[in-house]
Scaffold this active site. Structure first.
Site, PDB file in Angstrom:
ATOM      1  N   CYS A  86      43.113  34.894  33.690  1.00 15.57           N
ATOM      2  CA  CYS A  86      44.352  34.831  34.480  1.00 15.57           C
ATOM      3  C   CYS A  86      45.540  34.636  33.534  1.00 15.57           C
ATOM      4  O   CYS A  86      45.544  33.721  32.717  1.00 15.57           O
ATOM      5  CB  CYS A  86      44.292  33.695  35.497  1.00 15.57           C
ATOM      6  SG  CYS A  86      45.752  33.691  36.573  1.00 15.57           S
ATOM      7  N   CYS A  88      48.601  34.007  34.586  1.00 11.11           N
ATOM      8  CA  CYS A  88      49.708  33.325  35.264  1.00 11.11           C
ATOM      9  C   CYS A  88      50.141  32.074  34.497  1.00 11.11           C
ATOM     10  O   CYS A  88      49.441  31.586  33.624  1.00 11.11           O
ATOM     11  CB  CYS A  88      49.357  33.028  36.724  1.00 11.11           C
ATOM     12  SG  CYS A  88      48.670  31.416  37.051  1.00 11.11           S
ATOM     13  N   CYS A  91      47.867  28.379  35.448  1.00 10.06           N
ATOM     14  CA  CYS A  91      46.495  28.041  35.062  1.00 10.06           C
ATOM     15  C   CYS A  91      46.459  27.519  33.631  1.00 10.06           C
ATOM     16  O   CYS A  91      47.168  28.039  32.760  1.00 10.06           O
ATOM     17  CB  CYS A  91      45.596  29.272  35.195  1.00 10.06           C
ATOM     18  SG  CYS A  91      45.264  29.710  36.904  1.00 10.06           S
TER      19      CYS A  91
HETATM   20  N1  LIG Z   1      53.799  35.188  38.178  1.00 13.59           N
HETATM   21  C1  LIG Z   1      53.395  33.892  38.651  1.00 13.59           C
HETATM   22  C2  LIG Z   1      52.070  34.064  39.380  1.00 13.59           C
HETATM   23  C3  LIG Z   1      51.415  32.772  39.751  1.00 13.59           C
HETATM   24  C4  LIG Z   1      50.292  32.968  40.757  1.00 13.59           C
HETATM   25  O1  LIG Z   1      50.558  33.462  41.854  1.00 13.59           O
HETATM   26  N2  LIG Z   1      49.052  32.603  40.398  1.00 13.59           N
HETATM   27  C5  LIG Z   1      47.957  32.827  41.333  1.00 13.59           C
HETATM   28  C6  LIG Z   1      46.642  32.916  40.592  1.00 13.59           C
HETATM   29  S1  LIG Z   1      46.009  31.470  39.845  1.00 13.59           S
HETATM   30  C7  LIG Z   1      44.322  31.814  39.632  1.00 13.59           C
HETATM   31  O2  LIG Z   1      43.934  33.070  39.759  1.00 13.59           O
HETATM   32  C8  LIG Z   1      47.908  31.795  42.410  1.00 13.59           C
HETATM   33  O3  LIG Z   1      47.200  31.958  43.371  1.00 13.59           O
HETATM   34  N3  LIG Z   1      48.647  30.732  42.272  1.00 13.59           N
HETATM   35  C9  LIG Z   1      48.724  29.669  43.267  1.00 13.59           C
HETATM   36  C10 LIG Z   1      49.007  28.371  42.574  1.00 13.59           C
HETATM   37  O4  LIG Z   1      49.072  28.348  41.350  1.00 13.59           O
HETATM   38  O5  LIG Z   1      49.110  27.354  43.241  1.00 13.59           O
HETATM   39  C11 LIG Z   1      53.227  32.944  37.466  1.00 13.59           C
HETATM   40  O6  LIG Z   1      52.886  33.410  36.386  1.00 13.59           O
HETATM   41  O7  LIG Z   1      53.459  31.732  37.645  1.00 13.59           O
HETATM   42 ZN   LIG Z   2      46.350  31.649  37.287  1.00  9.59          ZN
END
Ligand SMILES: N[C@@H](CCC(=O)N[C@@H](CSCO)C(=O)NCC(=O)O)C(=O)O
Ligand SMILES: [Zn+2]
Ligand SMILES: [Zn+2]
Length: 223
Positions: A86, A88, A91
């Protein structure tokens, strides 16, 4: 140039022997893809040297934070699912990695078995409430408390375990999100090529089956 590339490449002789311009072109494409993948920055320790397949019979194990003393320990009573890279920003990623590797496990199969008092919630507004060690910063598990299609599942990082057999990463999600964190957009081709080279399909959201699941849940809610 093209001839030099063909000569250099390990598949070159078979392409030339076949005498096929089409297959020679494919060889060149593969060479470029390969070199882009090789020049890409480190993605994650579980990806960079090739992905090791998990064990379908693996029954779980322990995750430990990075603290040398009073280590936080989480016990999982089963294997994980939907393991993925991931990109993002939310994480947890190990030092120097562009991607996180994160999977889910049913919440009733997860127990904090040592030093739970060191855990705090990183962002209580986020859908996934990530419980991190206040000393080393490692995220031990992420739990969904609000109404959400993935409620009932906890998010975990199997690299925190010494045991072998965890499900291997299945796909790469939120790939373009690394740009939001400062990664050079012009080098995204290299990153995607490297992810492809280790066997992962790349997406800028979750994988299509998971996105379908989310959309179905939303549709049902609306109905
Ligand atoms: N562009 C944003 C995306 C963040 C995002 O939506 N992350 C997802 C995937 S995390 C695991 O697969 C998500 O579901 N987030 C919910 C949360 O984190 O609470 C960025 O990069 O921040
Ligand atoms: Zn993530
Ligand atoms: Zn710690």
């Amino acid at each position: 140039m093209a001839t030099a590339l063909i000569k250099k490449h390990k598949y070159a002789s078979s392409a030339i022997l076949a005498g096929s311009i089409v297959s020679a072109a494919a060889v060149i494409t593969q060479y470029y893809k390969g070199s882009a993948a090789r020049s890409a920055p480190p993605l994650h320790p579980l990806l960079d040297d090739g992905i090791k397949k998990g064990d379908a019979k693996f029954a779980g194990g322990k995750l430990r934070c990075h603290c040398a003393s009073r280590t936080v320990e989480v016990t999982l009573d089963g294997n994980v699912a939907h393991n993925h890279a991931c990109g993002c920003s939310k994480c947890w990623k190990p030092e120097g990695a562009l991607f996180s590797v994160v999977a889910v496990v049913p919440r009733d199969q997860l127990r904090v078995t040592a030093n739970e008092d060191k855990l705090y919630v990183v962002d209580d507004k986020a859908a996934i409430q990530r419980h991190a060690c206040e000393e080393c910063g490692v995220h031990m598990y992420g739990r969904i408390e609000a109404e959400h299609p993935f409620k009932g599942l906890d998010f975990v990082h199997v690299e925190l375990s010494q045991e072998k057999g965890w499900q291997e990463p299945q796909f790469a999600a939120f790939v373009s999100s690394i740009i939001e964190q400062g990664f050079d957009a012009e080098k995204m081709g290299d990153v995607r090529a490297k992810l492809k080279a280790v066997g992962l399909d790349t997406f800028d959201s979750l994988s299509p089956p998971l996105m379908d699941l989310i959309a179905s849940w939303t549709a049902e809610k609306k109905a």
